[in-house]
Every structure is written in C-alpha cells, then in structure tokens.
Design an enzyme around this catalytic site. Sequence first.
Site, PDB file in Angstrom:
ATOM      1  N   LYS A   1       0.911  -1.161   0.153  1.00 49.94           N
ATOM      2  CA  LYS A   1       0.035  -0.150   0.034  1.00 49.94           C
ATOM      3  C   LYS A   1       0.821   1.095   0.229  1.00 49.94           C
ATOM      4  O   LYS A   1       0.458   2.301  -0.464  1.00 49.94           O
ATOM      5  CB  LYS A   1      -1.248   0.497   1.827  1.00 49.94           C
ATOM      6  CG  LYS A   1      -0.601  -0.262   2.210  1.00 49.94           C
ATOM      7  CD  LYS A   1      -1.363   0.013   4.034  1.00 49.94           C
ATOM      8  CE  LYS A   1      -0.737   0.025   4.663  1.00 49.94           C
ATOM      9  NZ  LYS A   1      -1.117  -0.378   6.509  1.00 49.94           N
TER      10      LYS A   1
ATOM     11  N   ARG B   1      -7.600  -0.125  16.353  1.00 56.13           N
ATOM     12  CA  ARG B   1      -7.694  -0.026  15.058  1.00 56.13           C
ATOM     13  C   ARG B   1      -8.976  -1.353  15.026  1.00 56.13           C
ATOM     14  O   ARG B   1      -9.618  -1.225  15.908  1.00 56.13           O
ATOM     15  CB  ARG B   1      -6.468  -0.126  14.286  1.00 56.13           C
ATOM     16  CG  ARG B   1      -6.974   0.886  12.691  1.00 56.13           C
ATOM     17  CD  ARG B   1      -5.314   1.505  11.756  1.00 56.13           C
ATOM     18  NE  ARG B   1      -5.433   0.014  11.154  1.00 56.13           N
ATOM     19  CZ  ARG B   1      -4.926  -0.400  10.646  1.00 56.13           C
ATOM     20  NH1 ARG B   1      -3.512   0.942  10.590  1.00 56.13           N
ATOM     21  NH2 ARG B   1      -3.892  -1.861   9.639  1.00 56.13           N
TER      22      ARG B   1
HETATM   23  C1  LIG Z   1      -0.681  -0.938   6.753  1.00 51.63           C
HETATM   24  C2  LIG Z   1      -0.302  -2.402   7.470  1.00 51.63           C
HETATM   25  C3  LIG Z   1       0.604  -3.647   7.225  1.00 51.63           C
HETATM   26  C4  LIG Z   1       2.080  -3.324   7.142  1.00 51.63           C
HETATM   27  O1  LIG Z   1       2.210  -2.571   7.743  1.00 51.63           O
HETATM   28  P1  LIG Z   1       4.228  -2.009   7.793  1.00 51.63           P
HETATM   29  O2  LIG Z   1       4.366  -0.752   9.594  1.00 51.63           O
HETATM   30  O3  LIG Z   1       4.552  -0.984   6.700  1.00 51.63           O
HETATM   31  O4  LIG Z   1       4.489  -3.391   8.744  1.00 51.63           O
HETATM   32  C5  LIG Z   1       0.037  -4.724   7.577  1.00 51.63           C
HETATM   33  N1  LIG Z   1      -1.341  -5.115   7.841  1.00 51.63           N
HETATM   34  C6  LIG Z   1      -2.278  -4.167   8.513  1.00 51.63           C
HETATM   35  C7  LIG Z   1      -3.476  -4.266   8.902  1.00 51.63           C
HETATM   36  C8  LIG Z   1      -1.979  -3.243   7.573  1.00 51.63           C
HETATM   37  O5  LIG Z   1      -2.887  -2.830   7.484  1.00 51.63           O
END
Ligand SMILES: *Cc1c(COP(=O)(O)O)cnc(C)c1O
Length: 365
Positions: free
Chosen positions: A36, A131
């Site tokens: 992302k 979250r």
């Molecule tokens: C963005 C996200 C990740 C990845 O997080 P990083 O800190 O970039 O490794 C993993 N799981 C979920 C649910 C996320 O939203």
Amino acid sequence: MPAPRIEIELDKLAHNARTLTALYGSKGICVTAITKGVCGSPRIARALLDSGIRSFGDSRIANIQKMREVGLDAQFMLIRSPMPTEVKRVVEFVDVSLNTEISVIRLLASEAVKRDKIQQIILMIELGDLREGVLPSDVEPMVAEVIGLQGVKLIGIGTNLACFGGVRPTEANMQALSAIVGNLQRKFGINFEVVSGGNSANYQWFVSTPDIGIVNHLRIGEAILLGCDTVTRERIPGLYMDAFTLVAEVVELKTKPSQPYGEIAQDAFGRVPVFEGKGNMERAILALGRQDVDGSAIKPRIKADILGASSDYLILDVSGLGLKVGAEVQFDVGYSALLRVMTSPYVEKVYLPLSQLTARGSSSC
Ligand SMILES: *Cc1c(COP(=O)(O)O)cnc(C)c1O
C-alpha cells in the site's frame, strides 16, 4: 530527467525482501509483502516476487487489481476491512481478506456462493491498538458462525498493532494471540493455516523472543520499503533505508530575511507561522509541494534545513551550499512522504532496473 521524481532502486527493495524472508523464515514465519505504501506498484511487486515473495497484501482493491493485471503469480490479500459496497470486487480480485465484521463476512459468503468460489478469511483480533479487530471476548461466537458459512473458509487469525494506538508487539500480547488461537483450535477442533502476528513493528519482538508461539505469518510493508524497525524507525541490520530518492528542482534562489515582515496572520493552511530570527539567509524554493509530499517526513541529503511547504513549493535554508536555480536536491523519504509521493500524479516514478546479477530468490511460503 523530469522533476519532481522518485527514483526507485529495485535491487535494494529485492535485497530487503530477501533478507527479511530469510530472517523470518528461519523460525517458520511466512511474509506477505504489503504494497500500500507504493500504491501496489506492479514494477515493485515484480521485483519482490523475483526475490522470493509469494504473497502480496494491499489496503485497496484497485492496487490488487493492478498487480493481478500484470500477471503476477502470487496470493493477494486485502488488508483493510472490506466495505460492504466492495464485496463483489473482493470476491472477484482477492484471495484472502482480513475481516472484523460478521455482517460483511455474510455478504462475502453469499457473493462467493453465487460465483461458486471460496473466499478465504482471516479474522483480526483487537489486542490494544484500537484500530480494526474483534474483541477477544467476542471472537468465539464469531468463529462458530464463520466456520458454518458456505462460501468462506476461515484460514486464520491475525492481529495488528503499532498502527493507531502505537501499541508495540511484546512478549505479552504475542503470547496472548497464540493463546487465543490455541483455545479456538482446541474448542473447534480445527487447525488454522495462518496465525498472523503483525507488521514491520514485530521485528524487535521476533529477534528477542525465546518463543514465537504459534505465530507463523507477518505482513511486512515499511521494513521492506524503507528498511526500518517501525517501533524505533531505526535501521534493521543488513537492510537498505535509501531504496527511494526524492528529487526536486530549485526554481528560486535568493538571499532574504529569515523572518516574514508585515502584519502576520494565517498562512495558506490556517496556521500562524513562527520563524526564528537568524538574519539573512540563502533561501531556495523547490517545485515540490504538499500536493506531492508530506514535507515533514523528508530529509534533504545536503546540509539544508526545511523551512516549510505550501501546496506547490518547498522552502529550504541553503545558506553556504552554493546551489543555483535549476539545481536538483535529493531527499530521503519517510513512510508518510513515500505514501503521498507514490500517490501524487505529479511526481514522476523512475525505476532503476533490477540488475541481472540479482539471484532469483526462493521461498517455502
Ligand atoms: C499497513 C498494514 C500492514 C503493514 O504495516 P507496515 O508497518 O508497513 O509493515 C500490515 N497489516 C495491516 C492490517 C496494515 O494495515
């Protein structure tokens, strides 16, 4: 070359991915690469695939669609709890979704049945970061219903920390996850394929824990892209932190006072700015603004100070550096800067190709 631009060294990203899959793989943990932060860039995903990544996760179906369209042979995971209105597209484009609402899972199930498909599901559990996540006290009845639904297969349980509340993965919350999953497995007589312990923030936990429990999966974005442990933002040994270079061009360079003069009211963003008095300074204005980048999350690679940014300009103190109009300035990017740079249509994406020398990775996941 056009400016502003983001230069992307695919070799460094491939190296980071290889290093992390080997590290986590050494204790049986599989890695899903989270794309992302780079809007699901197919070029980057291809480089990661070539270095052993077999599973990609993104928060946006549009990004997953882009990666699928270039024919990447991998698993695709939707990591944002799906909107009820995107259920059709989830079933069409996504192999595994992370879910927290039973009403949405029911919709996924009936859509999957219509299409004669099985939608794979990972239930996310709340462990304090506040979250997405089902409260541990609510998870049993939810599992009971999901495993009875046609059209979906509950392949695992996961959790996500260090994203909203800043709660870091520890021995305690990771053991809690293993315990919850262990109980569910006993209670329902099933074995989950996936126990997804978290994201890039799980690094310290992983290298220090004597026992990873039954965690066997992590979803890693920033550590691959920017080489850091996201709890401290320090470098993970052996990784590159400079795979991305943001480049912008100087459009004005003049010696001006360090403080605005006249009656001071609000700036373009509704704040009343305060500037330290340092006498005259050489000020460079770059054609790079808030539409392109989060100016508070970039760091010039020259000894310049960032004074601020408006929509289209970034203003630097470049005293004594001998810059000229038309000169280019390079920056390191932090995660929020990277996110916006990759999203901005005004920033050219320049991929430096994967060298032939880069060996093809292999992975057991
Ligand atoms: C963005 C996200 C990740 C990845 O997080 P990083 O800190 O970039 O490794 C993993 N799981 C979920 C649910 C996320 O939203």
